[in-house]
Design a protein around this motif. Structure first.
Motif, mmCIF file in Angstrom:
data_model
loop_
_atom_site.group_PDB
_atom_site.id
_atom_site.type_symbol
_atom_site.label_atom_id
_atom_site.label_comp_id
_atom_site.label_asym_id
_atom_site.label_seq_id
_atom_site.Cartn_x
_atom_site.Cartn_y
_atom_site.Cartn_z
ATOM 1 N N GLU A 350 -71.869 97.770 -9.637
ATOM 2 C CA GLU A 350 -72.243 98.764 -10.628
ATOM 3 C C GLU A 350 -73.622 99.351 -10.306
ATOM 4 O OE1 GLU A 350 -69.632 95.585 -12.228
ATOM 5 O OE2 GLU A 350 -71.646 95.538 -11.375
ATOM 6 N N ARG A 351 -73.973 100.428 -10.980
ATOM 7 C CA ARG A 351 -75.224 101.132 -10.667
ATOM 8 C C ARG A 351 -76.375 100.750 -11.593
ATOM 9 N NH1 ARG A 351 -75.141 107.621 -10.663
ATOM 10 N NH2 ARG A 351 -74.913 107.235 -12.913
ATOM 11 N N PHE A 352 -76.092 100.544 -12.870
ATOM 12 C CA PHE A 352 -77.096 100.121 -13.849
ATOM 13 C C PHE A 352 -78.309 101.053 -13.949
ATOM 14 C CE2 PHE A 352 -75.200 95.966 -12.436
ATOM 15 C CZ PHE A 352 -74.472 95.736 -13.590
ATOM 16 N N ASN A 353 -78.097 102.351 -13.841
ATOM 17 C CA ASN A 353 -79.180 103.338 -13.984
ATOM 18 C C ASN A 353 -80.272 103.214 -12.923
ATOM 19 O OD1 ASN A 353 -78.036 104.491 -16.305
ATOM 20 N ND2 ASN A 353 -79.129 103.103 -17.678
ATOM 21 N N MET A 354 -79.989 102.563 -11.816
ATOM 22 C CA MET A 354 -81.023 102.323 -10.811
ATOM 23 C C MET A 354 -81.145 103.443 -9.790
ATOM 24 S SD MET A 354 -80.681 98.247 -10.103
ATOM 25 C CE MET A 354 -80.383 97.123 -11.456
ATOM 26 N N HIS A 355 -80.467 104.551 -10.036
ATOM 27 C CA HIS A 355 -80.494 105.672 -9.094
ATOM 28 C C HIS A 355 -81.665 106.616 -9.352
ATOM 29 C CE1 HIS A 355 -78.574 107.027 -12.769
ATOM 30 N NE2 HIS A 355 -78.699 108.294 -12.379
ATOM 31 N N VAL A 356 -82.440 106.353 -10.389
ATOM 32 C CA VAL A 356 -83.488 107.294 -10.799
ATOM 33 C C VAL A 356 -84.713 107.205 -9.899
ATOM 34 C CG1 VAL A 356 -84.965 108.038 -12.701
ATOM 35 C CG2 VAL A 356 -82.653 107.203 -13.178
ATOM 36 N N THR A 357 -85.076 106.003 -9.465
ATOM 37 C CA THR A 357 -86.270 105.831 -8.622
ATOM 38 C C THR A 357 -85.942 104.964 -7.407
ATOM 39 O OG1 THR A 357 -87.141 103.768 -9.565
ATOM 40 C CG2 THR A 357 -87.635 105.830 -10.758
ATOM 41 N N ARG A 358 -86.912 104.862 -6.524
ATOM 42 C CA ARG A 358 -86.788 103.963 -5.363
ATOM 43 C C ARG A 358 -87.390 102.592 -5.669
ATOM 44 N NH1 ARG A 358 -86.793 109.016 -2.581
ATOM 45 N NH2 ARG A 358 -85.481 108.918 -0.692
ATOM 46 N N GLY A 359 -87.609 102.347 -6.933
ATOM 47 C CA GLY A 359 -88.148 101.054 -7.345
ATOM 48 C C GLY A 359 -87.562 100.627 -8.675
ATOM 49 N N SER A 360 -86.244 100.621 -8.782
ATOM 50 C CA SER A 360 -85.577 100.267 -10.033
ATOM 51 C C SER A 360 -84.931 98.893 -9.923
ATOM 52 C CB SER A 360 -84.507 101.309 -10.397
ATOM 53 O OG SER A 360 -85.087 102.549 -10.710
ATOM 54 N N LEU A 361 -85.150 98.078 -10.943
ATOM 55 C CA LEU A 361 -84.625 96.714 -10.950
ATOM 56 C C LEU A 361 -84.146 96.356 -12.346
ATOM 57 C CD1 LEU A 361 -87.556 94.888 -9.100
ATOM 58 C CD2 LEU A 361 -85.400 95.605 -8.073
ATOM 59 N N LEU A 362 -83.182 95.449 -12.408
ATOM 60 C CA LEU A 362 -82.786 94.842 -13.667
ATOM 61 C C LEU A 362 -83.181 93.376 -13.593
ATOM 62 C CD1 LEU A 362 -79.473 95.430 -15.576
ATOM 63 C CD2 LEU A 362 -80.449 93.142 -15.403
ATOM 64 N N LEU A 363 -83.904 92.896 -14.586
ATOM 65 C CA LEU A 363 -84.377 91.518 -14.624
ATOM 66 C C LEU A 363 -83.667 90.756 -15.721
ATOM 67 C CD1 LEU A 363 -86.774 93.198 -13.310
ATOM 68 C CD2 LEU A 363 -88.286 91.434 -14.187
ATOM 69 N N GLU A 364 -83.085 89.611 -15.367
ATOM 70 C CA GLU A 364 -82.530 88.692 -16.352
ATOM 71 C C GLU A 364 -83.544 87.564 -16.527
ATOM 72 O OE1 GLU A 364 -79.810 89.073 -18.008
ATOM 73 O OE2 GLU A 364 -78.394 90.272 -16.839
#
Length: 393
Positions: A350-364
């Motif tokens: 999945e993408r999880f909105n991480m296409h906006v920047t070159r430094g996007s992360l999801l943290l659990e």
């Protein structure tokens, strides 16, 4: 085609979903094919529903043989439902926090990913049954942390990954690669958001909700505050947007988060890093909750998992490798500074909105079995590692 998203399960919905799943399984053994791995030929919603019942693929490979009763078996429908989809129908507040990537493909999802909050337990994690009391010693000191050098950060100390994609990635090479994200110290450069803002921790839920609260002192905003303050202590200007995206409705939370991200990007074009801060969740059949924890510097802390989206499902996402490079450096810095803090990197379809920047992360940050104080401690630790990667990576 209807899109499937994460949602809160009520007792009535559990019965309906359970009946549908049990009926589908009984009617066709071929539905079990989806449990065996990547199956890109799922073209209808019946298969999507079957996939939905197998959020953990390997767990359900043997549903047909081990769960469905024989003709003379008196097993109740309630027991069948509980075995198939992992829910106790007598506990209407049970939450389904994840679905397999197959459901997104089968449903033709185009803009909304399935939830990232899925436990990914590895032998490197410490799983305990109940949180330890901190006895007033759980305030995290976040400023003036000793950051590892560029040479240390770029030389892997044994990174691990759980790769749900078909992409081959070399974490050592990613760790050594040059960052696409460079700090300029000219305006805010980090944005913190929460797609599932109301997620909270064991014992902090509001009345009538299961591990959810709109009180920012107890939900993910409290952890985001620690991360923001720690990054600021390193001279990294940070915006913490505490907009609630998952209440009163959980559906389309990622779509609303994207709107929040874009709004902030327009207001602060200097933003380079977007951190979507969550907590993981899992409820076992006996009602106990997943707790991921480690003892670091004599303190109990929640463990942290970095989740990275890709373009595997066909969505526009040209920067996912840049995001993964940043994640590898953060993971490496954290392993150097706080051994035991990190769970393996989770690379997702999945993408999880991480296409906006070159430094996007999801943290659990931790799970629903951890305490808020353990999560805050982890927030300070991971923020130091993020600062190390951005400054010295």
């Amino acid at each position: 085609m209807k899109k499937f998203r994460t949602f809160i399960i009520t007792k009535q919905k559990i019965y309906i979903a359970g009946i549908a799943v049990a009926a589908a399984a009984a009617l066709s053994v071929t539905a079990a094919i989806v449990f065996s791995g990547d199956n890109t030929d799922n073209n209808n919603e019946q298969e999507a529903v079957a996939a939905y019942s197998s959020a953990e693929d390997e767990m359900y490979k043997t549903i047909i043989d081990d769960v469905l009763p024989e003709e003379d078996d008196k097993t109740s429908l309630k027991d069948i439902i509980k075995k198939i989809i992992g829910f106790d129908t007598d506990k209407p507040d049970t939450i389904l926090n994840s679905a397999s990537s197959a459901i997104g493909e089968a449903a033709g999802s185009t803009d909304e990913p399935v939830d990232a909050d899925t436990p990914d337990i590895s032998p490197t994690e410490t799983i305990t049954e109940s949180p330890n009391e901190q006895n007033g010693q759980n305030e995290q000191k976040t400023a003036a942390a000793q950051l590892p050098s560029h040479e240390e950060i770029t030389n892997s100390v044994g990174l691990e990954i759980n790769n749900a994609t078909n992409y081959n990635v070399d974490l050592d090479s990613m760790c050594a690669a040059e960052l696409a994200t460079k700090l300029t110290y000219d305006g805010p450069e980090v944005l913190i958001v929460h797609t599932h803002t109301t997620e909270c921790f064991d014992g902090d839920a509001m009345s009538g909700e299961s591990e959810r609260t709109t009180n920012p002192d107890y939900n993910m905003c409290a952890v985001g505050d620690v991360i923001a303050q720690t990054l600021e202590s390193h001279g990294i200007q940070t915006i913490h947007d505490t907009t609630i995206h998952d209440y009163p409705t959980y559906q389309s939370a990622y779509t609303r988060t994207l709107e929040t991200i874009n709004k902030n990007m327009e207001q602060y074009p200097s933003i380079k890093v977007v951190l979507d801060v969550h907590r993981d969740a899992y409820i076992y059949n006996d009602g106990s909750k997943l707790r991921v924890a480690a003892n670091i510097n004599g303190m109990e802390t929640a463990q942290v998992m970095l989740v990275l989206g890709t373009d595997s499902m066909g969505l526009y996402h040209p920067y996912w490798r840049d995001n993964l490079t940043l994640a590898c450096k953060i993971q490496n810095a954290a392993e150097i500074m706080y051994p035991g803090l990190m769970r393996p990197i989770n690379l997702r379809r999945e993408r999880f909105n991480m296409h906006v920047t070159r430094g996007s992360l999801l943290l659990e940050i931790g799970s629903n079995g951890n305490s808020l104080e353990e999560a805050k401690t982890a927030g300070g630790y991971i923020a130091n590692a993020i600062a190390a990667a951005l400054i010295n990576g």
